[in-house]
Design a protein around this motif. Sequence first.
Motif, PDB file in Angstrom:
ATOM      1  N   HIS A 171      36.156  36.154  52.913  1.00 36.52           N
ATOM      2  CA  HIS A 171      35.803  34.985  52.102  1.00 36.52           C
ATOM      3  C   HIS A 171      34.674  35.334  51.138  1.00 36.52           C
ATOM      4  N   LEU A 172      34.879  35.051  49.852  1.00 37.44           N
ATOM      5  CA  LEU A 172      33.833  35.321  48.863  1.00 37.44           C
ATOM      6  C   LEU A 172      32.608  34.435  49.064  1.00 37.44           C
ATOM      7  N   LYS A 173      32.791  33.228  49.592  1.00 40.83           N
ATOM      8  CA  LYS A 173      31.644  32.357  49.836  1.00 40.83           C
ATOM      9  C   LYS A 173      30.642  33.019  50.769  1.00 40.83           C
TER      10      LYS A 173
ATOM     11  N   ILE B  28      32.351  46.971  43.914  1.00 36.52           N
ATOM     12  CA  ILE B  28      33.231  45.859  43.571  1.00 36.52           C
ATOM     13  C   ILE B  28      33.671  45.200  44.867  1.00 36.52           C
ATOM     14  N   ILE B  29      33.584  43.871  44.917  1.00 36.57           N
ATOM     15  CA  ILE B  29      33.987  43.134  46.112  1.00 36.57           C
ATOM     16  C   ILE B  29      35.109  42.175  45.745  1.00 36.57           C
ATOM     17  N   ILE B  30      36.188  42.207  46.531  1.00 39.04           N
ATOM     18  CA  ILE B  30      37.345  41.355  46.287  1.00 39.04           C
ATOM     19  C   ILE B  30      37.760  40.675  47.599  1.00 39.04           C
ATOM     20  N   PRO B  31      38.383  39.492  47.513  1.00 42.14           N
ATOM     21  CA  PRO B  31      38.906  38.869  48.730  1.00 42.14           C
ATOM     22  C   PRO B  31      40.196  39.552  49.172  1.00 42.14           C
ATOM     23  N   LYS B  32      40.425  39.572  50.488  1.00 40.22           N
ATOM     24  CA  LYS B  32      41.646  40.180  51.015  1.00 40.22           C
ATOM     25  C   LYS B  32      42.887  39.425  50.548  1.00 40.22           C
ATOM     26  N   SER B  33      42.780  38.115  50.458  1.00 33.68           N
ATOM     27  CA  SER B  33      43.927  37.288  50.096  1.00 33.68           C
ATOM     28  C   SER B  33      43.909  36.950  48.613  1.00 33.68           C
TER      29      SER B  33
ATOM     30  N   LEU C 153      29.836  43.621  41.339  1.00 37.10           N
ATOM     31  CA  LEU C 153      30.876  42.866  40.659  1.00 37.10           C
ATOM     32  C   LEU C 153      31.773  42.215  41.702  1.00 37.10           C
ATOM     33  N   LEU C 154      31.912  40.885  41.618  1.00 36.44           N
ATOM     34  CA  LEU C 154      32.797  40.127  42.501  1.00 36.44           C
ATOM     35  C   LEU C 154      33.988  39.626  41.686  1.00 36.44           C
ATOM     36  N   LEU C 155      35.183  39.734  42.247  1.00 36.00           N
ATOM     37  CA  LEU C 155      36.391  39.279  41.562  1.00 36.00           C
ATOM     38  C   LEU C 155      37.072  38.212  42.408  1.00 36.00           C
TER      39      LEU C 155
END
Length: 245
Positions: A157-159, A125-130, A99-101
Amino acid sequence: MKKNQLIYGIRAIIEAIDAQKPINKLFLQKGLKGDLYKELEVKIRKSGLSVSYVPIEKLNRLSNNNHQGAIAQISPVAFHNFETLIEKILQEKKKPLLLLLDQVTDVRNFGAIIRTAECTGVDAIIIPKSGSAPITEDTVKTSAGAAFNIPISKVDHLKDVIFYLQASDITVVGATEKTEKSIYEIDFNTPLAILMGSEEKGISPSILKILNASAKLPLLGEIGSLNVSVACGVFLYEALRQRIN
């Protein structure tokens, strides 16, 4: 925030960063100067930590005046290294579910999402730091403790994450209203990452362009969208339904 979630003082925060403590956010007094402060700023930039520059009154309210111009809010859970985590999951699972947010900012939405993710067998679950909601006591409470049971990774970076997953043969599907395909037309019974967007803006346009697929939920009422935690639940349970069947 409870005091046991906070670290006070520039030197103490530098040591916390060096020790790789899970820092949610930093609050720094506007106008701070000095060599030690410059050292802290360098470490903040290298670590990609989220910072708010605030008036001294804000810091006083958080710490009863005992802050020396700097306060760090510590996460109640530790974060996982992304590449190490994904490689471990790929070794253990033929069809992982991730799951990416994309900048979900409300701590209670985040907590509800974590709870549903844990219940539906999400591997990470993966989230961006910012721009992401911090994991606070409210997050943990709303997750019913699930935040302690599911690995969470913070990334720059999610990209980069999406490209990495695609190179690992993981399909990345985004939840968005800006598509013609329904959720019920998508194959979720595959190595999969589901991407949910922020409460206000949804998935970033630049990220939408690089996804393998996107899907929307049928909406028959007058309201144009669902709460992100509710929408996430529908997507995860559709994935679970397909995998069980």
